[in-house]
Design an enzyme around this catalytic site. Structure first.
Site, PDB file in Angstrom:
ATOM      1  N   SER A 125       0.832  -1.200   0.000  1.00  0.00           N
ATOM      2  CA  SER A 125       0.000   0.000   0.000  1.00  0.00           C
ATOM      3  C   SER A 125       0.865   1.247   0.000  1.00  0.00           C
ATOM      4  O   SER A 125       2.018   1.230   0.423  1.00  0.00           O
ATOM      5  CB  SER A 125      -0.886   0.006   1.241  1.00  0.00           C
ATOM      6  OG  SER A 125      -0.055   0.106   2.397  1.00  0.00           O
ATOM      7  N   LYS A 126       0.261   2.315  -0.480  1.00  0.00           N
ATOM      8  CA  LYS A 126       0.920   3.617  -0.568  1.00  0.00           C
ATOM      9  C   LYS A 126       1.438   4.089   0.769  1.00  0.00           C
ATOM     10  O   LYS A 126       2.434   4.784   0.839  1.00  0.00           O
ATOM     11  CB  LYS A 126      -0.127   4.653  -1.025  1.00  0.00           C
ATOM     12  CG  LYS A 126      -0.171   4.894  -2.509  1.00  0.00           C
ATOM     13  CD  LYS A 126      -0.796   6.262  -2.761  1.00  0.00           C
ATOM     14  CE  LYS A 126      -2.161   6.060  -3.333  1.00  0.00           C
ATOM     15  NZ  LYS A 126      -2.902   6.920  -4.030  1.00  0.00           N
ATOM     16  N   ARG A 127       0.690   3.774   1.828  1.00  0.00           N
ATOM     17  CA  ARG A 127       1.063   4.320   3.126  1.00  0.00           C
ATOM     18  C   ARG A 127       2.379   3.715   3.612  1.00  0.00           C
ATOM     19  O   ARG A 127       3.117   4.340   4.344  1.00  0.00           O
ATOM     20  CB  ARG A 127      -0.046   4.090   4.152  1.00  0.00           C
ATOM     21  CG  ARG A 127      -1.053   5.233   4.178  1.00  0.00           C
ATOM     22  CD  ARG A 127      -2.255   4.892   5.030  1.00  0.00           C
ATOM     23  NE  ARG A 127      -2.996   3.777   4.477  1.00  0.00           N
ATOM     24  CZ  ARG A 127      -3.109   2.588   5.054  1.00  0.00           C
ATOM     25  NH1 ARG A 127      -2.551   2.358   6.215  1.00  0.00           N
ATOM     26  NH2 ARG A 127      -3.792   1.634   4.475  1.00  0.00           N
ATOM     27  N   LYS A 128       2.676   2.472   3.204  1.00  0.00           N
ATOM     28  CA  LYS A 128       3.846   1.797   3.766  1.00  0.00           C
ATOM     29  C   LYS A 128       4.971   1.561   2.769  1.00  0.00           C
ATOM     30  O   LYS A 128       6.048   1.121   3.137  1.00  0.00           O
ATOM     31  CB  LYS A 128       3.404   0.465   4.371  1.00  0.00           C
ATOM     32  CG  LYS A 128       2.427   0.711   5.504  1.00  0.00           C
ATOM     33  CD  LYS A 128       2.013  -0.550   6.204  1.00  0.00           C
ATOM     34  CE  LYS A 128       1.065  -0.178   7.338  1.00  0.00           C
ATOM     35  NZ  LYS A 128       0.186  -1.254   7.704  1.00  0.00           N
ATOM     36  N   ASN A 129       4.710   1.836   1.503  1.00  0.00           N
ATOM     37  CA  ASN A 129       5.729   1.631   0.475  1.00  0.00           C
ATOM     38  C   ASN A 129       5.471   2.650  -0.620  1.00  0.00           C
ATOM     39  O   ASN A 129       4.366   3.158  -0.746  1.00  0.00           O
ATOM     40  CB  ASN A 129       5.566   0.239  -0.155  1.00  0.00           C
ATOM     41  CG  ASN A 129       6.477  -0.786   0.459  1.00  0.00           C
ATOM     42  OD1 ASN A 129       7.688  -0.691   0.341  1.00  0.00           O
ATOM     43  ND2 ASN A 129       5.894  -1.770   1.114  1.00  0.00           N
TER      44      ASN A 129
END
Ligand code: GLU
Length: 480
Positions: free
Chosen positions: A254-258
């Site tokens: 996901s965008k939030r973590k990668n």
């Protein structure tokens, strides 16, 4: 369906081109081309609420950048055009009507309010939300009356209560689902656009897709697709569900973590061949266990048997290491060329040519070239005087060391050689009672402004004696 091998990716154009799209494109293309087949790009844009105009262009640009250009697709053409779903509406309407005729589909006139009420009641009884199939029992006459009144409707698929649906997955083997868990899904929305399940089956059939290779999140949808193929009397394609890329905590990437945007990797200066190599290692391995290989190797060696089903963690450190390896494999000239899009137009190209071989071992991304080599092109970055002082030394010892080093460098006959310089510096260090490493460090900070830099001697050679002495003088002034 002919014996043609035809594979596709079917991304939705909803935002920045996603690493997951590149990941699926890689295996689909490698399998297709490894078997003399075609690789297709189809744009699944039927969810118009999430549609993003630029996205389709950017998906293509990213695939081109990675060397994964499709054989057929929007803007490319092909015998099965159009390749954008909103341009294929007619086919989905026809298919939905056909399903009604065949007795496996029906028009549903239930309003949003009724469905909400139904789901509230179900929630109160602690039941999962389900459609109660009310419109399945409408008579022909009732349906016609509703249509005559212009009532909006969706088309639903009727799923039998009994039985199971089974398919063979090329990676996971046989997979079965009980039909009763499927819940008369909507296939055509009231705006006349299809949902994914209908569109994907209609298009994969129309485009003669032989192998549907996609992410594992679609496994639970596959029985529905298989049923549709069977109801329409169409040949069922082969299925393979690749493992999902995951964040370090094992959740879906996901965008939030990668960083999930392919644009970001390009901007940072990851080489496309390193990206390909890295993505291939996520969930697949070479028969001989090699970790560094290129796209043509993947095309030659890829088999579904060697795909693992445990979710591969997208590891930026690993990607960065692989990228560094690829950078080191480039010739100096190639690296110089490939750096061009990543540097400011005004950067001195003559100096740059000399710097490239010196920095090559340290560069992990093309985008960090200027940051790592700025001291060659202008003054070293400002720093505290304390950076010049070795751990066990004092400002006084550092000052003394710099003065003596300056005198030594000035006396060193030109042209300098590495051997003479190093021998002289080591001798000086022992005279000063310092560790040679500490003396090199003091000089390194004076010359480069940092305690990590490309090899010191080579860096000084590029800067030239005059500039090196100026920098040492500046460091002496800083310490005085
Ligand atoms: N549009 C779907 C996606 O974005 C396609 C899934 C499939 O390949 O069937 O992943």
């Amino acid at each position: 369906m002919a014996d043609k091998v035809r594979l596709r990716i079917a991304p939705s154009p909803t935002g920045d081109p996603h690493v997951g799209t590149a990941y699926m494109a890689l295996f689909n293309r490698a399998y297709a081309h490894g078997h003399g087949g075609s690789f297709i790009l189809r744009i699944e844009d039927t969810d118009q609420t999430r549609y993003n105009e630029a996205s389709q262009r950017e998906i293509l640009a990213s695939l081109d950048w990675l060397g994964l250009t499709p054989d057929e697709g929007p803007g490319i053409g092909g015998d099965y055009a159009p390749y954008v779903q909103t341009q294929r509406r007619e086919l989905y309407t026809q298919a939905a009507n056909r399903l009604i005729e065949l007795g496996h589909g029906y028009r549903c006139f239930c309003t949003k309010e009724r469905l909400e009420e139904l789901h509230r009641e179900q929630a109160a009884r602690r039941e999962p939300p389900r459609y109660d199939r009310r419109c399945w029992s409408l008579t022909q006459v009732q349906v016609e009356e509703n249509l005559a009144q212009g009532m909006p409707y969706v088309v639903r698929m009727h799923i039998p209560e009994e039985g199971t649906t089974t398919f063979n997955d090329l990676i996971r083997g046989e997979i079965s689902f009980e039909n009763r868990v499927l819940n008369d899904p909507i296939l055509l929305k009231s705006d006349g656009l299809p949902v994914y399940h209908l569109a994907v089956v209609v298009d994969d059939h129309a485009m003669e897709v032989s192998h549907v290779v996609r992410a594992e999140e679609w496994i639970s949808s596959t029985p529905l697709h298989v049923m549709l193929y069977q109801y329409f009397g169409w040949e069922v394609p082969k299925f393979a569900h690749m493992p999902l890329l995951r964040n370090a905590d094992r959740s879906k990437i996901s965008k939030r973590k990668n960083n999930t945007s392919l644009k970001w990797y390009r901007e940072q200066g990851f080489l496309p061949e390193a990206m390909i190599n890295f993505l291939a290692l996520m969930g697949w391995s070479m028969p001989d266990g090699r970790e560094i290989f290129d796209y043509s190797d993947i095309e030659r060696e890829f088999t579904f048997e060697r795909v693992t089903t445990s979710g591969p963690v997208f590891d930026l450190v690993k990607l960065t290491n692989i990228n560094g390896k690829y950078i080191r494999q480039l010739s100096d000239e190639e690296l110089y060329e490939r750096l061009q899009p990543y540097i400011s137009p005004g950067l001195d190209r003559d100096i740059m040519r000399k710097v490239v071989p010196v920095i090559k071992d340290r560069l992990t991304r093309l985008g960090e070239f200027e940051e790592l080599t700025g001291f060659f092109f202008g003054q070293p970055p400002p720093h505290e005087a304390s950076l010049l002082v070795p751990k066990k030394g004092t400002p006084e010892t550092a000052l003394e060391a710099l003065k003596r080093t300056r005198a030594f460098l000035d006396s060193l006959p030109e042209p300098w050689t590495h051997e003479e310089w190093e021998a002289g510096m080591r001798a000086l260090a022992s005279e000063l009672g310092m560790k040679a490493g500490d003396l090199f460090m003091v000089l390194r900070v004076a010359v480069t402004g940092s305690n990590v830099s490309p090899p010191l001697y080579e860096s000084m050679e590029i800067l030239g004696k005059e500039e090196v002495l100026k920098r040492v003088d500046r460091a002496i002034a800083l310490l005085s």
